[in-house]
Scaffold this active site. Sequence first.
Site, PDB file in Angstrom:
ATOM      1  N   TYR A 155      -0.221   4.348  -1.612  1.00  0.00           N
ATOM      2  CA  TYR A 155      -0.532   6.164  -1.664  1.00  0.00           C
ATOM      3  C   TYR A 155       0.543   6.511  -2.585  1.00  0.00           C
ATOM      4  O   TYR A 155       0.148   7.767  -2.801  1.00  0.00           O
ATOM      5  CB  TYR A 155      -0.250   5.852  -0.050  1.00  0.00           C
ATOM      6  CG  TYR A 155      -0.949   4.910   0.949  1.00  0.00           C
ATOM      7  CD1 TYR A 155      -1.972   4.865  -0.096  1.00  0.00           C
ATOM      8  CD2 TYR A 155      -0.232   4.359   1.751  1.00  0.00           C
ATOM      9  CE1 TYR A 155      -3.211   4.089   1.332  1.00  0.00           C
ATOM     10  CE2 TYR A 155      -1.269   3.556   2.702  1.00  0.00           C
ATOM     11  CZ  TYR A 155      -2.698   3.072   2.032  1.00  0.00           C
ATOM     12  OH  TYR A 155      -3.760   2.594   2.894  1.00  0.00           O
TER      13      TYR A 155
ATOM     14  N   ARG B 268       0.925  -0.798   0.259  1.00  0.00           N
ATOM     15  CA  ARG B 268      -0.035  -0.020   0.030  1.00  0.00           C
ATOM     16  C   ARG B 268       0.715   1.454   0.068  1.00  0.00           C
ATOM     17  O   ARG B 268       0.577   2.078  -0.592  1.00  0.00           O
ATOM     18  CB  ARG B 268      -0.518  -0.492   1.153  1.00  0.00           C
ATOM     19  CG  ARG B 268      -2.319  -1.047   0.940  1.00  0.00           C
ATOM     20  CD  ARG B 268      -3.137  -0.663   1.969  1.00  0.00           C
ATOM     21  NE  ARG B 268      -3.164  -1.197   3.630  1.00  0.00           N
ATOM     22  CZ  ARG B 268      -2.400  -2.848   3.863  1.00  0.00           C
ATOM     23  NH1 ARG B 268      -3.096  -3.538   3.324  1.00  0.00           N
ATOM     24  NH2 ARG B 268      -2.337  -2.552   4.695  1.00  0.00           N
TER      25      ARG B 268
ATOM     26  N   TYR C 242     -13.546  10.161   2.248  1.00  0.00           N
ATOM     27  CA  TYR C 242     -14.386   9.453   3.489  1.00  0.00           C
ATOM     28  C   TYR C 242     -14.281   9.792   5.204  1.00  0.00           C
ATOM     29  O   TYR C 242     -13.093   9.086   5.619  1.00  0.00           O
ATOM     30  CB  TYR C 242     -14.943   7.947   3.072  1.00  0.00           C
ATOM     31  CG  TYR C 242     -14.493   7.392   4.149  1.00  0.00           C
ATOM     32  CD1 TYR C 242     -14.635   7.048   5.472  1.00  0.00           C
ATOM     33  CD2 TYR C 242     -13.438   6.513   2.935  1.00  0.00           C
ATOM     34  CE1 TYR C 242     -13.653   5.939   5.591  1.00  0.00           C
ATOM     35  CE2 TYR C 242     -12.550   5.363   3.423  1.00  0.00           C
ATOM     36  CZ  TYR C 242     -12.633   4.960   4.905  1.00  0.00           C
ATOM     37  OH  TYR C 242     -12.018   4.235   5.379  1.00  0.00           O
TER      38      TYR C 242
END
Length: 280
Positions: free
Chosen positions: A88, A84, A110
């Site tokens: 990113y 990840r 969110y």
Amino acid sequence: MNETNPFEHDDNKPVKHEGRLICVGTGMQLSGQISLLSKSYIEIADVVFSLVTDGFSQRWLDSLNDNVQSLQSFYANEGEFKNRRETYAQMVDEILAQVRLGKLVVCAFYGHPGVFACVAHRAIALARGEGFEASMLPGISAEACLWADLGIDPGNVGHQSFEATQFLLYNHIPNTCTHLLLWQIALAGEHTLTQFSTTVDKLNILVAHLNQWYPLTHPVIIYEAATLPFQQPRIESITLAQLPYIKLNAMSTLMIPPAKALSLNHQVLQQLGITAANIG
């Protein structure tokens, strides 16, 4: 007296460029929890990058701006093992590429854009380092929803908050007189950033670790904020010993209530001239 030419470039000051980046939080239930200011920036942006949890939220963003691009595609396809950190970094590169073109770029995340959302922090830092204006607007986070849904005022006894894997890997010592929140519990012990779930064995290690301070029979809560207006939050009470065998997902948070009452610091009370009877 030395006079400064206002048109003379100062090499020690970053040059301000035309592009601008604003990271906003959409809240946990999007249209019902987003601030008016954040919504207005989404509407006027040249490009909006989104990272939201469901198709309803994505379609709502699409209705506000004709150029909304989801960042979800940077995650690996199902079955792939992609770090990840790479994901990113690619997201940040995509965002900055549009800022460098002189555009007003809005990133809609969110919840709160700065809570467990490293992309926003990295993009803002990089944009500012390159001389672009960049800022963050807050959103309603899962933690804000947790206190509301559980009916708890964290100011009463205080609280501590840790990412679950960090809590395991470092020498954190919880204060058992306060509420303890462990975030991303479904990833507890997963340090490679290539998996999206933990294992029963790793959760058992977490339980054994917590058992230093909390009995196995201590009640804990699995909490998940509602992300759609017709949903109810998940508030599941279990014992600490049951944790490894409970269904968890990316939204799951572990809330551990206090195991003992607050105790007064009589030395400080004496210095302040306060008696225990006067403490409410």
